[in-house]
Design an enzyme around this catalytic site. Structure first.
Site, PDB file in Angstrom:
ATOM      1  N   ASP A  67       0.837  -1.207   0.000  1.00 25.13           N
ATOM      2  CA  ASP A  67       0.000   0.000   0.000  1.00 25.13           C
ATOM      3  C   ASP A  67       0.874   1.261   0.000  1.00 25.13           C
ATOM      4  O   ASP A  67       0.358   2.382  -0.061  1.00 25.13           O
ATOM      5  CB  ASP A  67      -1.019  -0.006   1.144  1.00 25.13           C
ATOM      6  CG  ASP A  67      -0.369  -0.025   2.519  1.00 25.13           C
ATOM      7  OD1 ASP A  67       0.865  -0.183   2.608  1.00 25.13           O
ATOM      8  OD2 ASP A  67      -1.109   0.114   3.513  1.00 25.13           O
ATOM      9  N   SER A  68       2.192   1.078   0.023  1.00 20.52           N
ATOM     10  CA  SER A  68       3.098   2.212  -0.188  1.00 20.52           C
ATOM     11  C   SER A  68       2.829   2.853  -1.549  1.00 20.52           C
ATOM     12  O   SER A  68       3.261   3.974  -1.811  1.00 20.52           O
ATOM     13  CB  SER A  68       4.560   1.751  -0.109  1.00 20.52           C
ATOM     14  OG  SER A  68       4.784   0.630  -0.940  1.00 20.52           O
TER      15      SER A  68
ATOM     16  N   LYS B 243      -1.216  -9.276   2.967  1.00 22.01           N
ATOM     17  CA  LYS B 243      -0.415  -8.815   4.118  1.00 22.01           C
ATOM     18  C   LYS B 243      -1.266  -7.844   4.920  1.00 22.01           C
ATOM     19  O   LYS B 243      -2.010  -7.047   4.333  1.00 22.01           O
ATOM     20  CB  LYS B 243       0.867  -8.119   3.650  1.00 22.01           C
ATOM     21  CG  LYS B 243       1.655  -7.492   4.816  1.00 22.01           C
ATOM     22  CD  LYS B 243       3.077  -7.131   4.439  1.00 22.01           C
ATOM     23  CE  LYS B 243       3.240  -5.791   3.768  1.00 22.01           C
ATOM     24  NZ  LYS B 243       2.760  -4.628   4.534  1.00 22.01           N
TER      25      LYS B 243
ATOM     26  N   GLU C 236       9.414  -4.080  10.133  1.00 21.34           N
ATOM     27  CA  GLU C 236       9.851  -2.799   9.544  1.00 21.34           C
ATOM     28  C   GLU C 236      10.449  -1.887  10.623  1.00 21.34           C
ATOM     29  O   GLU C 236       9.959  -1.841  11.768  1.00 21.34           O
ATOM     30  CB  GLU C 236       8.653  -2.099   8.864  1.00 21.34           C
ATOM     31  CG  GLU C 236       9.057  -0.763   8.243  1.00 21.34           C
ATOM     32  CD  GLU C 236       8.041  -0.190   7.279  1.00 21.34           C
ATOM     33  OE1 GLU C 236       7.037  -0.850   6.958  1.00 21.34           O
ATOM     34  OE2 GLU C 236       8.257   0.971   6.839  1.00 21.34           O
TER      35      GLU C 236
HETATM   36  O1  KIV Z   1       3.558  -1.087   1.581  1.00 18.96           O
HETATM   37  C1  KIV Z   1       4.713  -1.535   1.476  1.00 18.96           C
HETATM   38  O2  KIV Z   1       5.396  -1.357   0.462  1.00 18.96           O
HETATM   39  C2  KIV Z   1       5.235  -2.300   2.595  1.00 18.96           C
HETATM   40  C3  KIV Z   1       6.695  -2.619   2.584  1.00 18.96           C
HETATM   41  C4  KIV Z   1       7.452  -1.396   2.836  1.00 18.96           C
HETATM   42  C5  KIV Z   1       7.026  -3.713   3.518  1.00 18.96           C
HETATM   43  O3  KIV Z   1       4.529  -2.630   3.484  1.00 18.96           O
END
Ligand code: KIV
Length: 279
Positions: free
Chosen positions: A49-50, A118, A186
């Protein structure tokens, strides 16, 4: 005879089996193009979700919706043949109850065809992780610095105090016991990540959590120098593609303004008229 190479996809069980083995290589992917480029080199592609910050220019991941994650998950699945693909559950789609989490996670699994989802959280999410894992939704956990809780904890490294270290360990144990097949840690101090990795039976995947983890994940746009708004301490840049794109755009603009582009080799000519058979 054409010998077609069959690719064996990496499954959730393969990832789980890599505990204490060769380090897991994981990167984020949000588009089909990126998935095609990365697929041969990684074990796991994370549709994180980044993407809210990296692709959409949001200030945090909180504005990301389930529909956005599904659209990007579908794109990545079109580009990936081998990697285990995991799609992030966005904020507000799993915290309310295990049942709501299942409904939304099932949509992600069915509509994208991904391998797993996730979600962020520890002890408080253990019941949900168990509920999903027991109903056919493999879960990758995410503890330590949790970007969806930015309004509560901020974006700062976790595990610096005894209380935080204990909380992270309890979180890891709770979601591992609940059935998570691996855990992202993280922004967590090395000693804590190391202890967690030694303690839990599933692989840990670190991002800013030291080489002690069973694998590493980075945001691809950080790795290749495309996202420069903010570079966390734990990012290593392997390329400067952002500079390459800006310089290509600058050269293109110069050529268009000088009428140097397009050249004759980029133009479609007219077909010559057909020759008459009679003289
Ligand atoms: O959203 C994301 O890209 C993540 C990673 C940084 C682990 O959760």
């Amino acid at each position: 005879m054409s010998v077609e190479q069959t690719v064996k996809p990496i499954t959730v069980s393969d990832i789980r089996a890599r505990k204490n083995g060769e380090p897991l290589v994981c990167l984020t992917a949000y588009t089909s193009l990126t998935a095609v480029l990365l697929d041969d080199h990684v074990d796991l592609l994370l549709v994180g979700d980044s993407l809210g910050m990296v692709l959409y220019g949001l200030d945090s991941t909180l504005g990301v919706t389930l529909d956005m994650m599904i659209a990007h998950g579908q794109a990545v699945m079109r580009g990936s043949k081998k990697a285990c693909v995991v799609v992030d559950m966005p904020f507000g789609t799993y915290q309310e109850s295990p049942e709501a989490a299942f409904r939304n996670a099932a949509r992600v699994m069915v509509e994208t065809g991904c391998d797993a989802v996730k979600l962020e959280g520890g002890v408080e999410m253990a019941e949900t992780v168990k509920f999903l894992s027991q109903r056919g939704v493999p879960v990758l956990g995410h503890i330590g610095l949790m970007p969806q809780s930015v309004n509560q904890y901020g974006f700062r490294a976790q595990g610096k105090t005894e209380t935080e270290a204990k909380r992270i360990m309890n979180d890891a144990k709770a979601i591992a016991d609940a059935g998570a097949f691996a855990i992202v840690i993280e922004g967590t101090v090395e000693a804590v990540a190391r202890k967690v990795t030694k303690t839990v039976a599933v692989p840990t995947i670190g991002i800013g959590a030291s080489p002690a983890c069973d694998g590493q994940v980075l945001v691809t746009e950080d790795l290749v120098g495309l996202f420069k708004e903010f570079t966390p301490k734990f990012v290593k840049r392997y390329s400067e593609l952002g500079d390459g794109i800006a310089s290509a755009a600058k050269q293109y603009a110069k050529d268009v303004r000088a009428r140097k582009f397009p050249g004759p080799e980029h133009c479609f000519g007219m077909k010559p008229p057909p020759k008459s058979k009679r003289k």
